[in-house]
Design an enzyme around this catalytic site. Sequence first.
Site, short mmCIF file in Angstrom:
data_model
loop_
_atom_site.label_atom_id
_atom_site.label_comp_id
_atom_site.label_asym_id
_atom_site.label_seq_id
_atom_site.Cartn_x
_atom_site.Cartn_y
_atom_site.Cartn_z
N TYR B 107 -8.59 18.89 -6.79
CA TYR B 107 -7.38 19.65 -7.05
C TYR B 107 -6.58 19.83 -5.78
CZ TYR B 107 -8.89 21.29 -11.70
OH TYR B 107 -9.26 21.37 -13.00
N TYR B 146 -15.82 16.83 -11.63
CA TYR B 146 -16.07 17.39 -10.30
C TYR B 146 -17.20 18.41 -10.36
CZ TYR B 146 -12.96 21.16 -11.99
OH TYR B 146 -12.38 22.16 -12.72
N ARG B 156 -18.03 19.67 -14.00
CA ARG B 156 -17.07 19.74 -15.09
C ARG B 156 -16.83 18.35 -15.64
NH1 ARG B 156 -13.77 23.36 -16.40
NH2 ARG B 156 -14.62 22.69 -18.38
N HIS B 159 -11.19 16.91 -17.55
CA HIS B 159 -10.46 17.82 -18.44
C HIS B 159 -9.07 18.07 -17.91
CE1 HIS B 159 -12.17 20.42 -15.32
NE2 HIS B 159 -11.12 21.20 -15.51
N HIS B 161 -6.21 21.22 -18.12
CA HIS B 161 -5.96 22.61 -18.52
C HIS B 161 -4.62 22.68 -19.24
CE1 HIS B 161 -9.17 24.45 -15.94
NE2 HIS B 161 -8.97 23.35 -15.23
FE LIG Z 1 -10.52 22.46 -13.96
#
Ligand SMILES: [Fe+2]
Lengths: 203, 241
Positions: B107, B146, B156, B159, B161
């Site tokens: 991110y 990640y 995770r 995905h 959001h």
């Molecule tokens: Fe996330």
Amino acid sequence: MHRDPMLKESPSQTAGPYVHIGCLPNLCGIDGVYPEDLGARMYADGVRGQKITVRGRILDGTGSVVRDALVEVWQADAEGRMPGGDPRGPADPAFAGFVRRAADPETGDWTFDTVKPGRVPWPDGRLQAPHATLWIVARGINLGLHTRMYFADEDAANDTDPVLARIEHRGRVATLLAQPEGPDAYRFDIRLQGPDETVFFDV
Amino acid sequence: MGDGTFFARDRGRHPPALTPDYRTSVTRAPARAPISFPPSLSEETGPVFGHDLLGPLDADLIRNFARPGHSAIGPRIFVHGRVLDETGRGVPGALIEVWQANAGGRYRHKKEGYLAPLDPDFGGCGRTISGADGSYAFRTVQPGPYPWPNGGNDWRPAHIHFSIFGSGFAQRLITQMYFEGDPMIPLCPIVRTVPTAEGIDSLTARLDMANTLPMDMRAYRFDLVLRGRRQTLFETRPEGG
Ligand SMILES: [Fe+2]
């Protein structure tokens, strides 16, 4: 005519720690994608009503400040009209009714400027006390939390408010009252857990 | 517009507040049951966002942060579907905001420490507004999985959001979209907060080869369902009115 639900609502998932990327990208350093972040200002010049500032923090069950929360506010204008389609007539055109704020990543403080809301009717026509709806998401919160902020200096209205009347444990009403702290300024802290846990609503 | 109040939320559809396998919930879950009340105008109305909000690249995460002449690295995909309410009607005018990691699972955020590199051409945010029938679409690169600190070897699944505004603030929803066939889905403590297998399945986008753009990008189909309104007046408006 009446329709029954035939589909099921999409299940919620946590906003996670990186909610700012999607919801407040300019705030978190992703510049140049949107001209400004959504919900930047509650009102424009010429808004009617008493301008106030609200400050607060969100605390977890250990008393620690939640530094990664996102808070959205939705409220009536000074006359009690809702922007976004009030059936009684339009709200103040200088009033958005909506802001979105992040807790400060270091201190956890969050703040917004608004006008003190007027009284919105309950479905039976009675008037609710002045309030703002708050919606809180963060890492570790699986379904966004709805609550309401009322005003500690509105005793008479609060005493007849139909939502506050639903709180059987009367001591908990105080968790929803913003406290005056100086002229045109209020403090509203939210406690996610513990003996002073804020009242949250299923609306 | 408040033309009918909402069906009560089926809270069994959603994760409970306290889900100890997702450790952060332990100190952030309210311990007391929420107090219910019938929606009033405060909940039936909500902010209205017009198409004038949107810039030309808002729904194109491949290019909206990229340097001129560049584009984000990763598998190019097109995500599309409809925003519906519980009565099956399309929800027009719904603001959809998305955010995600880059193709390496990283991110663009100060609090992010994963060793996978940033992509200089990928910001990770996008937004769009649903059309008259509730349809929406955006272009992006498929995010990577990640690792995350949860006390064990937790990863995770890939995905995206999603944040969605319906026509009333009571419909406000944030959720996540997963990708069909990802073996990481059933292993994830956050996915597993959703109480039913059918609920998890409803958050899983389907590969949509019929809408794939040949030699360009694959399509994934993902429909979202918001709370529906109980009609209290005669229904005189057309679909989506
Ligand atoms: Fe996330």
